[in-house]
Write a protein that holds these residues in place. Sequence first.
Motif, short mmCIF file in Angstrom:
data_model
loop_
_atom_site.label_atom_id
_atom_site.label_comp_id
_atom_site.label_asym_id
_atom_site.label_seq_id
_atom_site.Cartn_x
_atom_site.Cartn_y
_atom_site.Cartn_z
N VAL A 1 0.73 -1.13 -0.09
CA VAL A 1 0.03 -0.25 0.22
C VAL A 1 0.88 0.99 -0.10
N CYS A 2 1.83 1.13 0.85
CA CYS A 2 2.71 2.43 0.83
C CYS A 2 4.15 1.86 1.50
N THR A 3 5.10 2.64 1.25
CA THR A 3 6.46 2.39 1.84
C THR A 3 6.91 3.55 2.28
N GLY A 4 7.92 3.41 3.48
CA GLY A 4 8.50 4.74 4.25
C GLY A 4 9.97 4.51 4.32
N SER A 5 10.59 5.51 4.40
CA SER A 5 12.17 5.42 4.41
C SER A 5 12.55 5.03 5.94
N GLY A 6 11.76 5.02 6.97
CA GLY A 6 12.16 4.42 8.25
C GLY A 6 13.43 4.96 8.94
N HIS A 7 14.44 4.17 8.82
CA HIS A 7 15.52 4.02 9.22
C HIS A 7 16.67 4.15 8.32
N ASP A 8 18.01 4.38 8.97
CA ASP A 8 19.02 4.35 8.12
C ASP A 8 19.98 3.28 8.37
N GLY A 9 19.51 2.21 9.01
CA GLY A 9 20.43 1.21 9.15
C GLY A 9 19.16 0.02 9.56
N THR A 10 19.52 -1.21 9.36
CA THR A 10 18.57 -2.44 9.71
C THR A 10 17.58 -2.33 10.47
N ILE A 11 16.40 -2.62 10.27
CA ILE A 11 15.50 -2.57 11.41
C ILE A 11 15.63 -4.04 12.28
N THR A 12 15.68 -3.80 13.61
CA THR A 12 15.82 -4.92 14.58
C THR A 12 14.61 -5.36 15.11
N ASP A 13 13.80 -4.50 15.41
CA ASP A 13 12.43 -4.82 16.27
C ASP A 13 11.21 -3.96 15.74
N ILE A 14 10.12 -4.47 15.78
CA ILE A 14 9.00 -3.79 15.50
C ILE A 14 7.84 -4.11 16.72
N GLN A 15 7.04 -3.21 17.42
CA GLN A 15 6.07 -3.56 18.45
C GLN A 15 5.00 -2.60 18.22
N MET A 16 3.90 -3.09 18.05
CA MET A 16 2.60 -2.40 17.52
C MET A 16 1.97 -1.81 19.25
N TRP A 17 1.72 -0.54 19.10
CA TRP A 17 0.79 -0.27 20.25
C TRP A 17 -0.62 -0.86 20.39
N LYS A 18 -1.14 -1.03 21.54
CA LYS A 18 -2.32 -2.00 21.62
C LYS A 18 -3.66 -1.83 20.83
N ASP A 19 -3.67 -0.80 20.38
CA ASP A 19 -4.80 -0.36 19.27
C ASP A 19 -4.41 -0.55 17.94
N GLY A 20 -3.03 -0.70 17.69
CA GLY A 20 -2.41 -0.80 16.29
C GLY A 20 -2.47 0.42 15.37
N SER A 21 -2.70 1.37 16.12
CA SER A 21 -2.62 2.65 15.11
C SER A 21 -1.42 3.22 14.80
N TYR A 22 -0.29 2.81 15.94
CA TYR A 22 1.00 3.19 15.52
C TYR A 22 1.97 2.19 16.26
N PHE A 23 3.20 2.15 15.85
CA PHE A 23 4.12 1.17 16.28
C PHE A 23 5.62 1.89 16.45
N ILE A 24 6.44 1.26 17.24
CA ILE A 24 7.70 1.66 17.46
C ILE A 24 8.57 0.63 16.72
N THR A 25 9.86 1.02 16.16
CA THR A 25 10.74 0.21 15.63
C THR A 25 12.30 0.60 16.21
N SER A 26 13.07 -0.25 16.15
CA SER A 26 14.33 -0.08 16.53
C SER A 26 15.38 -0.63 15.47
N SER A 27 16.60 0.14 15.63
CA SER A 27 17.20 -0.07 14.34
C SER A 27 18.92 -0.02 14.63
N LYS A 28 19.58 -0.41 13.89
CA LYS A 28 21.15 -0.24 14.01
C LYS A 28 21.63 1.08 13.66
N ASP A 29 20.64 1.99 13.34
CA ASP A 29 21.35 3.36 13.25
C ASP A 29 21.34 4.32 14.44
#
Length: 325
Positions: free
Chosen positions: A181-209
């Motif tokens: 549906v869409c793509t985003g630039s996200g991070h400058d390094g490999t994404i290491t984890d993704i965890q959704m907020w409880k209602d799924g409307s937003y999420f957090i990612t961690s990265s090697k950047d």
Amino acid sequence: MRPILLQGHTRALTQIKYNPDGDLLMTVSKDNVANLWYSHNGERVGTYEGHLGALWTIDCNKTTTLVITGAADNTARLWHAETGKQLHVWEFKTAVKRVEFSHDDRYVLLVTEERMGHKGTIQVFEIDSSRPEQSNEPVVVITPSPSKATVAAWSYLDKYIVAGHDNGSLTLYDWVNEKAVCTGSGHDGTITDIQMWKDGSYFITSSKDQTARLFETNTLNPLKMYKSNTNVNTAAMTPTQDLVILGGGQSASEVTTTSSHQGKFEARFYHKIFEDEVGTVKGHFGPINTLAVQPDGKGFASGGEDGYVRVHHFDPDYFKFKYDY
């Protein structure tokens, strides 16, 4: 806040997860064993044994009757949560790096590794909880390009699958129609984890950047960024306070040359809105590979490269914490 130390693994932790009720904690590591613990006292309930390689990922369904694991032996396995009996094995060409049950427990997503000429994929299988044998035919196979997916998660109402990629980008997939549906630039390094907020409307990612970031699910618009000064292997959000927790540290290969203080192996708390670091919790003597927050927000657990899981229950002062801005 004295942690409970869980000593059930002999090698580095790869993922830990609370069940939806928060009374059980599931842990997997590179030593072929998945463990189930009572989260309030750290007593081990049992183990899921059968994999022949390092385990990368674990999840359970909403009623905690089924557990699924993914490993480097190129299989994902379904287990009976209470008895530890193996119910089904899915076999793949490469390792399974991430598994997650959908919100209605009817499906499970699996992220497979890119190896030896085989493309990395995101596969969705249907789960029939009324019988042990499951279908070996995936409902959907998505092949991310140009960069392989490292992590993935279901969005709200299982409408989309959000994938984080090796090159730091994010993709929102309409999985039923197998299209991005869409793509985003996200991070400058490999994404290491993704965890959704409880209602799924937003999420957090961690990265090697060296950052963790919040994104809106529908648009993949970046909302917040939390800067660290070392690799971020995992990030989680707390439901009761406006805080996020980051875990990471100097990469495992360099750990022998530094003390635990210099290696930055503590769990770091940031204010979710203002992006400021507000506290740290020390303890691990290797990088933190995985974090999970109890669904009721009363505690969190961290799993490290040192093979230990530390379960923390927050003190009453934590719930009175007010950010001074």
